[in-house]
Design an enzyme around this catalytic site. Structure first.
Site, PDB file in Angstrom:
ATOM      1  N   THR A 271       0.744  -1.104  -0.142  1.00  0.00           N
ATOM      2  CA  THR A 271       0.052   0.059   0.027  1.00  0.00           C
ATOM      3  C   THR A 271       0.738   1.235   0.048  1.00  0.00           C
ATOM      4  O   THR A 271       1.975   1.193   0.459  1.00  0.00           O
ATOM      5  CB  THR A 271      -0.886   0.017   1.101  1.00  0.00           C
ATOM      6  N   ASP A 272       0.343   2.269  -0.549  1.00  0.00           N
ATOM      7  CA  ASP A 272       0.880   3.765  -0.391  1.00  0.00           C
ATOM      8  C   ASP A 272       1.122   4.059   0.931  1.00  0.00           C
ATOM      9  O   ASP A 272       2.017   5.071   1.425  1.00  0.00           O
ATOM     10  CB  ASP A 272       0.162   4.581  -1.362  1.00  0.00           C
ATOM     11  N   GLU A 273       0.445   3.508   1.867  1.00  0.00           N
ATOM     12  CA  GLU A 273       0.443   4.000   3.336  1.00  0.00           C
ATOM     13  C   GLU A 273       1.823   3.706   3.844  1.00  0.00           C
ATOM     14  O   GLU A 273       2.120   4.464   5.031  1.00  0.00           O
ATOM     15  CB  GLU A 273      -0.739   3.421   4.034  1.00  0.00           C
TER      16      GLU A 273
END
Ligand code: NAD
Ligand code: DAU
Length: 343
Positions: free
Chosen positions: A126-128
């Site tokens: 994820t981009d997170e």
């Protein structure tokens, strides 16, 4: 015939991916291993359940013995790991399962792949893991700076994947995606929560003033990207899968209300999520160089999504009953009681 093991295939993106793969590739067999947590739902796979190329196994990616039995029974060409605890708010109130699955589950899959010489392992991330993108978009070499127990767990899984490539030359590829939306997404997430609440004329809880920004990616676009990485991604590499530019949460929610012809006074501004990342943004030029680009823009994707939830009320009503009611009350009860109508 090529055989892939999809883990977490009964969730939102995994089930879309299985449907995509069985449609796009005639010569593919898919084995789906899923623990069926609250987020796993075999109703998502009704369209493929009688396809002879599809098999389901109920189990935990952290169960190494089960993985060994499964892979030794029928050799696997590749693993695509979607299995994870995924909801940031749940990771804030109870992080335990996030670390168990998102870190130790990945470890167990990497070990099983190594033992059986699986030729490719795609880790869905994820981009997170990059934390908030307050300046430019994040590239694959940006440092990891996670803010929540969820993103820290996903970052841990990614680091293990990197280490297995460096140490054992395990053929691991990581994809880091923006926020997905579309059919079969659990109603705990922003877009389906707002669509289904609006359909029931219930308030739409917006954290803080709704100015936080996300990039949105229609799930069919991410399935095509993952499929491409599965065939053409280089072992040891990371590929970002971006959305289509900044969009504030408030703008997205207003678009949903417009699609449904519902009034904006359903919006309720509630206390913010602790550690809330203000913005995510990805540079996905590396993936685009392989030939992918998103095809569904947000307006068109939201119309499709809203129509799907309107047509599939039985699907989401079932999910909003039972345990979800207690979760919703705990998560939103007090916040909605003191909500504001304007930010
Ligand atoms: P989801 O929560 O809808 O589904 C997760 C699935 O994993 C469920 O079917 C669940 O039963 C299964 N699962 C959980 N723990 C398991 C375990 N220990 N063993 C086997 N199965 C288990 O998730 P999603 O939104 O479809 O996300 C899929 C993947 O994509 C996740 O790895 C997530 O981190 C990543 N991701 C999601 C998004 C997004 O916007 N949804 C964006 C970027 C990355
Ligand atoms: O960015 C990719 C990530 O997207 C994935 O890795 C996660 O698995 C997925 O859950 C999603 O995380 P977010 O926290 O961005 O998604 P969520 O739908 O929970 O929230 C989207 C935005 O909307 C976020 O800024 C928080 C806000 N929000 C969310 C909910 C549930 C609200 O304002 N109100 C809400 O009730």
């Amino acid at each position: 015939m090529k055989r892939i093991l999809v883990t977490g295939g009964a969730g939102f993106i995994g089930s879309n991916f299985i449907q995509h793969c069985l449609t796009a590739h005639e010569d593919l067999e898919v084995i789906n291993l899923d623990k069926l947590t609250y987020a796993g739902n075999l109703d998502n796979l009704k369209t493929v359940q009688s396809d002879p190329r599809y098999t389901f196994f109920h189990g935990d990616i952290g169960d190494r013995q089960l993985l060994m039995d499964l892979i030794s029974r029928k050799p696997i060409d590749a693993i695509v790991n979607f299995a994870a605890e995924t909801h940031v708010d749940r990771s804030i109130s109870k992080p335990d399962d996030f670390l168990r699955t998102d870190v130790f589950g990945v470890f167990s899959l990497l070990e099983a792949s190594r033992q059986f010489g699986v030729k490719k392992y795609v880790q869905i991330s994820t981009d997170e893991v990059y934390g908030p993108a307050l300046e430019g978009p994040m590239t694959e070499t940006s440092p990891l700076n996670p803010s929540s127990p969820y993103s820290a767990g996903k970052g841990g899984g990614d680091l293990l994947c990197r280490a297995y490539y460096s140490t054992y030359k395990s053929p691991v590829v990581i994809v880091r995606m923006a926020n997905n939306y579309g059919p079969y997404q659990h109603p705990e997430k922003l877009i389906p929560l707002c669509v289904t609440n609006a359909l029931e004329n219930e308030p739409l809880p917006i954290y803080g003033d709704g100015s936080q920004m996300r990039e949105w990616l229609y799930v069919e676009d991410s399935c095509r990207a993952i499929d491409l990485v599965l065939s053409a991604g280089e072992p040891g590499e990371i590929y970002n899968i971006g959305g289509q530019g900044d969009m504030t949460n408030l703008m997205v929610v207003k678009k949903i209300l417009e699609c449904l012809k519902k009034p904006e006074d359903l919006i309720a501004f509630v206390d913010d999520r602790p550690g809330h990342d203000f913005r995510y943004a990805l540079d996905d030029s590396k993936l685009r160089a392989l030939g992918w680009k998103p095809e569904v823009d947000l307006d068109a994707g939201l119309v499709r999504t809203v129509n799907w939830y309107k047509k599939n009320k039985d699907w989401w009503k079932k999910l909003k009953e039972g345990d979800f009611q207690a979760y919703y009350k705990k998560q939103y009860g007090d916040r909605l009681a003191k909500a504001k109508k304007t930010a």
